[in-house]
Design a protein around this motif. Sequence first.
Motif, mmCIF file in Angstrom:
data_model
loop_
_atom_site.group_PDB
_atom_site.id
_atom_site.type_symbol
_atom_site.label_atom_id
_atom_site.label_comp_id
_atom_site.label_asym_id
_atom_site.label_seq_id
_atom_site.Cartn_x
_atom_site.Cartn_y
_atom_site.Cartn_z
ATOM 1 N N ASN A 104 3.862 3.314 -1.427
ATOM 2 C CA ASN A 104 4.156 3.492 -0.068
ATOM 3 C C ASN A 104 3.600 4.988 0.617
ATOM 4 O O ASN A 104 3.027 5.059 1.626
ATOM 5 C CB ASN A 104 5.497 3.198 0.445
ATOM 6 C CG ASN A 104 5.818 3.068 1.775
ATOM 7 O OD1 ASN A 104 5.095 2.371 2.481
ATOM 8 N ND2 ASN A 104 6.790 3.735 2.296
ATOM 9 N N LYS A 151 1.685 -4.837 1.394
ATOM 10 C CA LYS A 151 2.969 -4.239 2.297
ATOM 11 C C LYS A 151 2.602 -2.654 2.472
ATOM 12 O O LYS A 151 2.896 -2.210 3.591
ATOM 13 C CB LYS A 151 4.100 -4.374 1.511
ATOM 14 C CG LYS A 151 4.833 -5.830 1.527
ATOM 15 C CD LYS A 151 6.114 -5.835 0.868
ATOM 16 C CE LYS A 151 6.961 -7.107 1.256
ATOM 17 N NZ LYS A 151 8.384 -7.022 0.889
ATOM 18 N N THR A 171 1.802 -1.385 8.141
ATOM 19 C CA THR A 171 2.098 -0.660 9.310
ATOM 20 C C THR A 171 0.919 0.002 9.776
ATOM 21 O O THR A 171 0.513 -0.144 10.843
ATOM 22 C CB THR A 171 3.148 0.155 9.037
ATOM 23 O OG1 THR A 171 2.997 1.350 8.177
ATOM 24 C CG2 THR A 171 4.571 -0.327 9.099
ATOM 25 N N TYR A 231 10.056 -4.572 5.715
ATOM 26 C CA TYR A 231 9.185 -3.412 5.362
ATOM 27 C C TYR A 231 10.128 -2.293 5.350
ATOM 28 O O TYR A 231 9.801 -0.778 4.997
ATOM 29 C CB TYR A 231 8.274 -3.128 6.430
ATOM 30 C CG TYR A 231 7.182 -4.118 6.048
ATOM 31 C CD1 TYR A 231 5.998 -4.175 5.230
ATOM 32 C CD2 TYR A 231 7.006 -5.269 6.820
ATOM 33 C CE1 TYR A 231 5.054 -5.108 4.781
ATOM 34 C CE2 TYR A 231 6.216 -6.330 6.710
ATOM 35 C CZ TYR A 231 5.199 -6.216 5.827
ATOM 36 O OH TYR A 231 4.281 -7.340 5.657
ATOM 37 N N SER A 267 11.199 3.245 5.553
ATOM 38 C CA SER A 267 10.016 3.497 5.147
ATOM 39 C C SER A 267 9.437 4.732 5.918
ATOM 40 O O SER A 267 9.767 4.520 7.171
ATOM 41 C CB SER A 267 9.146 2.327 5.465
ATOM 42 O OG SER A 267 7.700 2.486 5.513
#
Length: 983
Positions: free
Chosen positions: A360, A871, A875, A906, A910
Amino acid sequence: MGGGFYVSKVVGVVGIVFGAGAVATIIALAVVYSEELSKSSNAVGPTNGGSTVTAPGSSSVKPGTIVPTTKPSNEQWDKYRLPDTLKPDHYNLTLWPRLKPNAEGLYIFTGKSFVVFQCVKETDLILIHSNKLNYTKWEDGNLAKLSALGSIKAPTIKTTWLKETTQFLVVQLDGKLTAGESYKLYTEFVGELADDLGGFYRSEYEENGVKKVVATTQMQPTDARKAFPCFDEPAMKAVFHITLLHPPETVALSNGLEMAPVPVEEVGPEGPVNVLRTSFEETKRMSSYLLAFIVSDFDYVNSTTDNVLIRIYARKSAIEAGQGAYALNKTGQILKYLEKYYNVSYPLPKSDQIALPDFNAGAMENWGLITYRETALLYDINVSSNSNKERIATIISHELAHMWFGNLVTLKWWNDLWLNEGFASYVEYLGADDAEPDWNIKDLIVLGDVHRVFAVDALASSHPLSSNEEDIQKPEQISELFDAISYSKGASVLRMLSDFLSEKVFTNGISTYLTAFAYDNTVYSDLWTHLQMAVNSSGTSTSLPAGQTVHSIMNRWVRQMGFPVITINTNTGQISQEHFLLDPDSRPSVPPSEFMYEWIVPIRWMKTEVGQPQLWLQEKTANIPDMKVTGSAWVLANLNVVGYYRVNYDQSNWEKLLAVLSDRPESIPVINRAQLVDDAFNLARAKYINTTLALQTTKYLKGETEYMPWESALDNLDFFYLMFDRSEVYGDMQAYLRQQVQGLFDHYKTLTGNWKDVPSGHMDQYNQVNAIRVACSTGIKECLDLTAGWYKQWMNDSARNPIHPNLRATVYCSAISQGGAKEWEFGWKQFKNATIAIEADKLRSALACTKQPWLLNKYLEYTLDPKQIRKQDATSTIVYIANNVVGQPLAWDFIRDRWTYIFKQYGGGSFSFSNLINGVTKRFSTEFELKQLIQFQAEHNDFGSGTLAVSQSIERTKANINWVAENKASVQAWFHAETILPS
């Protein structure tokens, strides 16, 4: 759709299916966990007939769960912070991740752990962090076992239960723990090896048509508790003994150096299983958020620098292709530089760095095992641009800087995160500059950090660098701190501090700070103390003003939000400061600190090409006779942009500076040419000067070939495009910029031999990209034909890409924007077939450039399907689409329509949620959009780490509305008047 919300039939069905699936998953997980714990007891120690309780993520109570019928409220377990009664000494942790799904399709890990802790204050309560773990229930009905070390006897456990809200395993005792004595708490547990990118999670990829699974970690800031029960706060440092069980064809890595793997037979649900048991050397005393453990079948390249083993791990095909060579080469060099810079030896025997398909963040500074996105570590000369190479060098430097600053010495609590991340964000430029001295990269901190964070810190909804400790409690509040203020403002003010102290004094203070607090924790003021010690012992006169200290100067920059604008009147020599706000009518969201928006400001300056001695502004106003000039003489302040402030001048001095830019731009340093443009545009937005004066700073660009001024101008003109690309101003603006960029386009056409070669300079390579990007986006036909032609060549022979890696992102975007479905589908196919993440990222960005709404809508749907878009990239892909004027309303409708699903899927914690909200709303400039945004805020009670971003978006939208109303007519008239129409 109007201003409201709706749920389409398709989305409604998806929601129903998702809800049913979630329930089924929870039930199945509970059953499977029970089976796993009973069948694999040899992997995690004797279970003594234990059973399991509470499936991960489930709030329901399963039969046999030990949870009091009525829990007292307002107790310690209702608070998010650990009490000060216990202190961990060391952990012993064994984990067995399953890299294949079980019969129910779930990936899990089993574990056993004990922690030895000391009782600091007498207590009958043990609180230890735990999140989404399912525990063995022992024969006494409890979820843990407690024993004492030494001659004393441990109290009996009265009851144990899980407090989901505050993420604790609660252990209540029937007696008191004795202060000064040590105890051991033992647990066995099962967790889900989910694909949620947090805690102990799984990453998936395909290699040679075979699906592969990696078990990996991301603990920062509060997810170590998802992997095992721990005292999960940075001040709770301990030593960790890690053991991993893993398939024979895989390798295991952790913070410590691995010992030789031992083949063992373990009993799983499918019967006896042959695995390897890999144990690791004990870690140094460290915080839980820096832990890492990884199981994969990756390969590596290695070298040794000053007895430190350096290894770069990645997918076998990536290592075989040589993509780890650049990182390996630069890591040793940067480590040596940082040892010299800190004057402290690297404290570990090895430095492992690993590129993960799913991650991430950009990278994470786990001590001794740094994790990266593939794009942040792997370099391939055939597909990687010079910007990709720069990113790899700076991120490696950033993470290695943390090995000392953040890991060896750690801040006590997350409210001081800025010092950890800000310091690494500053030093990353120094380490990369040493590794690549020809790049002149240190100057780029002005574009990458100073100017970037000015835009945020000039909002009334900004926040100070250091928050009050009591204001940062919940995990989502901690995640929210990972923003531009912490990283970029932190870097900017530390750079300013190093400059006015001198690098020698600064590094001497850093060195004694690291030595004094090695393996311990600090608060930011401890650094000020050591820097002041360095000032006092420097033996030379320092540049600190009389009566001031490092504390008194820097606390003003740390404990109050925002920054000043310095106004210089060269007619009178008067200089003044005030809090700079983009919207001068707004009011700060936090009360003023005791400093009342007054800073102690170091000012480096020049007078008509001659550098002057540094000045200090300690009051609201002062008279500086030397700044009074007459005739053609001029003043330029904030030389080399080392100060964290903007500068305004009287009209006469502005006109002189504009004349110098036009006639003798080389008289002003390149970095200050970029500053003048950026200051002028932002001063105009804040109503200090006319917008047309700011626009005049771009007139000289017709003859400018340096990267930094062009990039500064384009960054600021981006705001004009956001405000006007849906209005009648757009045509005149396009015509003006097309006229200005033609010279730059022709310059690089000549320099590169009609685009056959690549400029030799690092900055020139960047500016060549600007030349093509702007020439194409403003409609220069020669550029459009060039990019479309290159892309068509590739479409005709997909095995041979004729486009230079530096230019690919720009060329792909231009060609896809000009084209239709055929061009988009080819790009999508190449994206799906890309085996190198850097190339995939270029295509993923370019696919958002299409002008076809139906393709953009299809692309938006793909962002919620991990089989199409990972994933980690969801965004940012939505933001790419929102950057497109056609895609912006589609992206806004999409996230409103899907917000609940996106937020749940998500992760509210995050780090990308603030980027998502800001990215999708930054074009907002109408009352209608403001109403939609306010309604969006009202209809959702949780935005997680994006909470502040929603408030900032509302503030920004209000300011945009006012700005457009006040400037639209004059801006259009200016662009029209300054454009030379073809005869």
